[in-house]
Structures are given as structure tokens and as C-alpha cells.
Design a protein around this motif. Sequence first.
Motif, PDB file in Angstrom:
ATOM      1  N   CYS A  36     -74.012 -66.499  34.192  1.00  0.00           N
ATOM      2  CA  CYS A  36     -74.933 -65.373  34.087  1.00  0.00           C
ATOM      3  C   CYS A  36     -74.168 -64.077  34.343  1.00  0.00           C
ATOM      4  O   CYS A  36     -73.062 -64.084  34.875  1.00  0.00           O
ATOM      5  N   GLU A  37     -74.774 -62.976  33.964  1.00  0.00           N
ATOM      6  CA  GLU A  37     -74.306 -61.644  34.325  1.00  0.00           C
ATOM      7  C   GLU A  37     -72.794 -61.470  34.089  1.00  0.00           C
ATOM      8  O   GLU A  37     -72.306 -61.694  32.989  1.00  0.00           O
ATOM      9  N   GLU A  38     -72.044 -61.086  35.143  1.00  0.00           N
ATOM     10  CA  GLU A  38     -70.622 -60.761  34.966  1.00  0.00           C
ATOM     11  C   GLU A  38     -69.778 -61.949  34.519  1.00  0.00           C
ATOM     12  O   GLU A  38     -68.681 -61.772  33.994  1.00  0.00           O
ATOM     13  N   ALA A  39     -70.288 -63.181  34.722  1.00  0.00           N
ATOM     14  CA  ALA A  39     -69.514 -64.372  34.356  1.00  0.00           C
ATOM     15  C   ALA A  39     -69.633 -64.719  32.880  1.00  0.00           C
ATOM     16  O   ALA A  39     -68.926 -65.606  32.394  1.00  0.00           O
ATOM     17  N   LEU A  40     -70.501 -64.045  32.135  1.00  0.00           N
ATOM     18  CA  LEU A  40     -70.742 -64.395  30.730  1.00  0.00           C
ATOM     19  C   LEU A  40     -69.497 -64.353  29.840  1.00  0.00           C
ATOM     20  O   LEU A  40     -69.402 -65.140  28.897  1.00  0.00           O
ATOM     21  N   PRO A  41     -68.514 -63.468  30.081  1.00  0.00           N
ATOM     22  CA  PRO A  41     -67.324 -63.485  29.226  1.00  0.00           C
ATOM     23  C   PRO A  41     -66.604 -64.834  29.198  1.00  0.00           C
ATOM     24  O   PRO A  41     -65.917 -65.152  28.228  1.00  0.00           O
ATOM     25  N   LEU A  42     -66.761 -65.656  30.246  1.00  0.00           N
ATOM     26  CA  LEU A  42     -66.104 -66.971  30.272  1.00  0.00           C
ATOM     27  C   LEU A  42     -66.647 -67.912  29.210  1.00  0.00           C
ATOM     28  O   LEU A  42     -66.012 -68.929  28.908  1.00  0.00           O
ATOM     29  N   ALA A  43     -67.795 -67.607  28.634  1.00  0.00           N
ATOM     30  CA  ALA A  43     -68.385 -68.465  27.607  1.00  0.00           C
ATOM     31  C   ALA A  43     -67.515 -68.566  26.369  1.00  0.00           C
ATOM     32  O   ALA A  43     -67.663 -69.502  25.574  1.00  0.00           O
ATOM     33  N   THR A  44     -66.581 -67.653  26.186  1.00  0.00           N
ATOM     34  CA  THR A  44     -65.713 -67.659  25.000  1.00  0.00           C
ATOM     35  C   THR A  44     -64.245 -67.848  25.342  1.00  0.00           C
ATOM     36  O   THR A  44     -63.386 -67.677  24.479  1.00  0.00           O
ATOM     37  N   VAL A  45     -63.939 -68.174  26.588  1.00  0.00           N
ATOM     38  CA  VAL A  45     -62.540 -68.371  26.990  1.00  0.00           C
ATOM     39  C   VAL A  45     -62.168 -69.831  26.805  1.00  0.00           C
ATOM     40  O   VAL A  45     -62.603 -70.707  27.558  1.00  0.00           O
ATOM     41  N   ASP A  46     -61.372 -70.108  25.781  1.00  0.00           N
ATOM     42  CA  ASP A  46     -61.048 -71.490  25.426  1.00  0.00           C
ATOM     43  C   ASP A  46     -60.358 -72.240  26.555  1.00  0.00           C
ATOM     44  O   ASP A  46     -60.647 -73.421  26.803  1.00  0.00           O
ATOM     45  N   ALA A  47     -59.414 -71.585  27.238  1.00  0.00           N
ATOM     46  CA  ALA A  47     -58.678 -72.265  28.309  1.00  0.00           C
ATOM     47  C   ALA A  47     -59.629 -72.713  29.419  1.00  0.00           C
ATOM     48  O   ALA A  47     -59.505 -73.816  29.965  1.00  0.00           O
ATOM     49  N   PHE A  48     -60.593 -71.872  29.752  1.00  0.00           N
ATOM     50  CA  PHE A  48     -61.579 -72.209  30.785  1.00  0.00           C
ATOM     51  C   PHE A  48     -62.458 -73.377  30.342  1.00  0.00           C
ATOM     52  O   PHE A  48     -62.667 -74.346  31.090  1.00  0.00           O
ATOM     53  N   LEU A  49     -62.963 -73.322  29.120  1.00  0.00           N
ATOM     54  CA  LEU A  49     -63.854 -74.372  28.620  1.00  0.00           C
ATOM     55  C   LEU A  49     -63.119 -75.708  28.486  1.00  0.00           C
ATOM     56  O   LEU A  49     -63.682 -76.762  28.785  1.00  0.00           O
ATOM     57  N   ALA A  50     -61.854 -75.661  28.055  1.00  0.00           N
ATOM     58  CA  ALA A  50     -61.079 -76.897  27.907  1.00  0.00           C
ATOM     59  C   ALA A  50     -60.830 -77.542  29.264  1.00  0.00           C
ATOM     60  O   ALA A  50     -60.924 -78.771  29.406  1.00  0.00           O
ATOM     61  N   ARG A  51     -60.517 -76.741  30.270  1.00  0.00           N
ATOM     62  CA  ARG A  51     -60.280 -77.287  31.604  1.00  0.00           C
ATOM     63  C   ARG A  51     -61.575 -77.829  32.216  1.00  0.00           C
ATOM     64  O   ARG A  51     -61.563 -78.868  32.886  1.00  0.00           O
ATOM     65  N   ALA A  52     -62.680 -77.123  32.007  1.00  0.00           N
ATOM     66  CA  ALA A  52     -63.960 -77.623  32.516  1.00  0.00           C
ATOM     67  C   ALA A  52     -64.305 -78.957  31.876  1.00  0.00           C
ATOM     68  O   ALA A  52     -64.734 -79.917  32.559  1.00  0.00           O
TER      69      ALA A  52
END
Length: 778
Positions: free
Chosen positions: A118-134
Motif C-alpha cells: 500500500c501507499e509508499e510501498a506500491l513501487p515494489l509492485a513492478t520491481v522484478d528483483a523483489f518479486l522474484a525473490r519473494a
Amino acid sequence: MENYYTYGRSSVASNADAADACKVLYRLDRITEEAPATIPVALVMTHGKDARTVLQDVASAGMQPCAVYTEDHKAASYLRFAEKRVCLGEKYSDELFSNAYAVLGAALEAEAQVILLCEEALPLATVDAFLARAKRHGISVYATEDVTANLLGWKLCETERDFVEDEHWCTCRNCKLTFAESSLAKSYYTCPSCGTYYRLSSTQRINDLLDMDSFEEWNATCTETDPLDFPGYQEKLEKQREKTGLDEAVRTGSGRIAGLPCAIGVMEAGFFMGSMGSVVGDKVSKLFDRATEEGLPVIVFCASGGARMQEGLVSLMQMAKVSCAVERHSRAGLLYISIITDPTTGGVTASFATQGDIILAEPHALIGFAGKRVIQDTIRQELPKGFQTAEFALEHGLIDAIVPRDELRRTLAQLLAMHRATTSSVEPGTPTEILTYGSVKDALETGRNSYNHVTYGRVPVTEIEEPEPGFFDALRKKLGIPELQEALGARDAVAFSDGVPLYKEPSPVADATLSSEEPNAAWKSVQLARNTHRPTAIYYIRNMIDGFIELHGDRAFGDDGAIVGGIGWLGGQVVTVIAEEKGENLKERIARNFGCPQPEGYRKSLRLMRQAEKFGRPIICLVDTQGAFCGAEAEERGQGNAIAENLQAMAGLRVPVVSVLLGEGGSGGALALAVSNRVAMQEHAVYSVLSPEGFASILWKDRSRAAEAAAVMRMNANQVYDMGIIDAVLAEGDAPAHENPEQAARELRHYLKRSLNDLADLTPDELVAQRQERFAKF
């Protein structure tokens, strides 16, 4: 489909279009059902006014909500509605809540199966490295699409990117946030949060700067010395080698930037803090000596804590050893560019880091001789904010420019190209490469790793008043050059465009309203020359000089904004431009001291003239000043001495020098940039021994008689021409320059190109003799 909500993005014409244009959004209970755990833990990335509602709804959907917080907000009321809590850090920031490493770490600490952004964390929705690690950790990521009192819509965030096991995380030394190295590499290893530059290894530097596979390492292996038999030194060296994978604190070799060859040295701040021992000194010395033998320019990235204490006086001697090699390279007429990175101190600062023909620095780099702590401990003096930064060094005239990393490759490519274009000697009839600003720019933009060059033979051209229609267009097309005259340079082509002459020798009387016969034409010229809307030197530089790179500072005290100097392309020719600049608005005029140079301004101009002479570049001087600044501080720093040094140096410069007075030309402050082979004035410029007000005040004790003084001094362009003091009067167009600046710039550009063309065939001795004879007749 009661577990989903779909929202149409726009009105569509068919069901098929609707399917493509709609988003599929999950309800929280559906997320609970798809989670692997019976009661999944959901890390809720929110902290604002809706945090309580979201946490309660997550709990109602059958998940265990975990709230995030920072130490400075650990008493926030929304935390009461979470079954788990995780601290992200000490102090809240938007960047912390959108930091992939921090959020993923919090999820792992909470043993979460779901992350809700939510809110300030929304940019992570498009960060491939973050999504791949999750995904690798079995964590599903959802981003909010809509938040209201009763409705939550969540979009599943996925990536096709595979998890990279050996990908590194790097922590910023300033804001302490951690980022994936792959994302940092895309931003030239600049912290996405605070903008701090990460310290780069030599491998990262080489990969970031040089053309692919162009680096050839020199003197890779070395024999280490231990002149003091210092206890434990050899063991520490072995640990540094094991840690870094390098033999020593510098790597040297050759490579190419946009196809342009150079020798390069990169110091390693991570190896003994880049300290300079005997091996470092030896490798840097050999770099310069081999570059001298092969005729290559040298680029050195400096990063060092200074002398290596474990080697004592032998380390100190490296300052002299490298300086000798730099001098040999310079004596051969070759270019040396020093790039100061963080940190650069001690013996390296006091030797080759500040010996470059051009000294660049990265933003906020630490630059100094004695360390800040040493100074404070020695003299007990409180040092100013920003002391010993690159910005401090620029303000005090010690470096030429601060260049951000994302502009460094482009800047170095143009500097190398200008050097190569100036110093390459070509025998008549010998095919060679053509370097232009556009060709290098094109190579950088298209990633071809080499400048777009063509070969040509000397094209026989005669002075034709009216060439056949389309002649030059056909010739351009045949040679594949957008602008034949620009590419070949002024010496090898006639200045025609579509059959119309680009340059015309101006009439001595360019405007009848300001003719030398009209009563008090001089005072009218003074008023026009002082018009605040009149184009200043910077306007002409922007409109005449391609790829202009401004070089700052006198290397001793300061950078005078009243003098602007640098190098760039005038058509197909590289020139040094030195100009007196008044400023284009009130704020700039104040910063530039209203165009009245101080001693450091004249010393900056002298430094750039000597540099131009070393590399055989013609010099263009644009004069526009009421006069040199008269103040106590200017006298203390040697105002008269600085002007005198300029006059003597210009008298003996062995390259063509052309000066043009753009507005006011007052006294010695103007003459200090006008001891030239050719001197011209724009038609509404003025030139005088003193300002009219000063003249009236000294001779008649009455400043109000300034208009009368202007008439007596005969200071307008046509009157000065009639006295034989200048060579030409340049038309400004259909009206004064402030009404048609483009026309004025075009006339000025044509005059400069024609003048340099006329002077090009003179030998250095002839240039000096012609210049001195010109002034001997007065």
C-alpha cells in the motif's frame, strides 16, 4: 466469480476488447484461500490513515496481520490492530517503505506468506528483483488497487524473471538502505534513495566506461616490496589480495570510449584504501610512459587515502616518480584527464590527481591534502560545512568540472574526440578519419562503440561565387556526410549553403544611424551596448559552439563567474572559447559580478590559453565588460599582475587568436582578452580606455558629462574601425542584437570561421609576428 472484482479501464467495443482492457482484482478472502498456510501471515505495508481499516479487514478475511513501523513511530495507534509487528528501521522515510531489501527482510522475519503493498510501498509492485525473490521464498505479493471504508481490491504482482542465487545486495553508506546490485548498475551505482555514489571497483569502472571487450590490462602482475620490513605488512597484503582478487591498489591498461583509444588507470579504494606504495607508483608511472610511447591520452580515476605508511619514505618518493612520468607525457603534447572520486587525499591529491590538463570530479567526492580530522587536531579550527568536497574544490577553482556518472562516458568521449581532432596530423592526400561532434554523439547514442567516421581525400575546391544548383547536396550525398563543410572543416570547403554565401565581409559602416560622422553616435552605442536584453557571451556560445564543455577555475584560489571558458566544436574545428560574461538576468549578473573579472578570472583564462597552445587549438575570445573589478580584495590578489600576465602571454601564443567585442570593451579589463591576430566589434559594441562616466569624472570632475566623454573618446565600432584599431565591424542583423539575436549569432559565427580559416596557413612564428606587428603600429 464472486471472489473477484473487475474494473473496466475504458469503454470498449466488444467482449474480447473488454477482457483485454480489464483488471482482475482479488478480494482478501480469496487471497486467504490461495495462501499455503491455514492462517497465513500477511505483511501489511501501510502506516497512514487507512492502516487501521486495512489491518482489521485482513484479520476479518482469516489472515494474521503483521504491521510494520519505525522506531520513531513505535507508538502509532494503528499498531494495536496487528497481531504481529516488525520494525523496518530507526527513522521513517518513503524510501525505506519502498526498499525491496527492507520489505523482504521484514516478511522473512514475520514468516509471512503474503505481502500486501500500500501507499509508499506500491513501487515494489513492478520491481522484478523483489518479486522474484519473494516468489523464491514462497511469498505472494499483492498491490492495492482501491482502498475505501468497505472495499479492498488487490492485484497479484508477478514477474517472469528468474531468481538469481548469487545476486549481491549493496548497502548505502549514507542512508543505510540496501539495494540489489543489478538495479544499482542500471543507475550507475547511485543510491536510489539519497543519491549517494557507491564506491566502484576497477572492474565496475571499466565495464561502465569502456567499449565492450576493449580493455587490455598492462602490468597486471607485480613484485611487492617491503622497504621497512614492517611487521605484519606482508600478511595484510595477502589478506587484501584475497579479499579483492587484485594484486594491488591500481589497475592500468588501454581501451576505447566510443571507439576512441586511450590509456586508463583505475585506483581501488577497497585495497588498502587506495594507498600509494611503491607498486602503485610504479604501475602509474609505467602507464604514462607507455602511453607516451604509443601516443595515447591518459585517463586516471583517482581514489586514495594517500601514502602507504608501511613503506615510509619510499612511498613518499612515488609522488615525485609519477610526477616525472606525467611531465614526460605532457611534454609530448598528450592529453591527461584526471577524474577524482571519493575519497582522494594526501600524496595522490598532491601529485597526479591534480596534475591533469583537465581535472574532473564526481559529485560530493572527498578531495583534500590533509584530512579533516588532522586539520582539526592540529590547528583546533572548526571547518566549514562541505569542506573538502568536490563542490568546495570547484568553488575554489581547484578542478575543472563536476560530472555526474551518467554523463561521464559522453563527456570523456567528446574530450578525447576534440583532442584527437586537434592533434592528429595528416599529410595532404592521405585518407583519414573525420571526427565531429555529431559523429561522436551518434556513436554514443546508437551504441556502435565507435565514432561514425569516413575517409576522404583532399577535395579540390575553388572560390566559386555561384555554384551550380544542388552541387553541394550531391557531394554531401556521395560522401555520406550530413554537412560537408562542417565535417571537412573550414580549410577544406567553401562556406556555401544552397548557393548562398554563408559569410560576407561586413561593411565598415554597418548602420547609417551609427555612422562615425553622426554627432554623438558613440553615446547611442554605449546605451545599446548596455541594454540588459542584449545577448551575452553565453548566448553566442550556446548557438555557435557544439558540445561546449566548460572548464572552471584558476587552480589556485577561485572560479570567477565573470569569465567563462571551455572547449567545443565550431563547425568541424575544435576551439578554446574564453568569454567575459555579464549574466542573462539579475541573479546571474550578481553572481557574475556584472561581467567585471577578478584576478582569478584572468588567471583562469591564461590557464586555458596555455592549454590551447599545448594542443594546437585556436582561441576565440568574446569581450564584454565595463572593466576589470576594482576593489580592495582584487588588488590584494594582484589584479594588475593578472592582466599583465595575460597581455604578455597572448603576445606570444603560437596558435591563432580571434577576439570579438560583443558589448562593452572597457580598459585593460577588455584588452586582457583582445591581444589577438584578428579583432572585430559588433556594430553596436563600444571600446574605450575607460567608461564614459570614469573619463568624465577624472578629466572634468563631473560624471554627468558621460555622453560628452563618449563622443570625445570616439568609442563606437565604426569610429574605432576608422582609427584602424579593429579589423572589422560585424553586422547584427536587421536591428540591434537584442531584437534579432539569431541573426547576430549567425554573423558572428561566420566571421569567426572565416578568420580562423584565413589564419590557418600561418606558422606559429608567423602568427606571433603578425600579432605583434599588428599592435606595434599604434
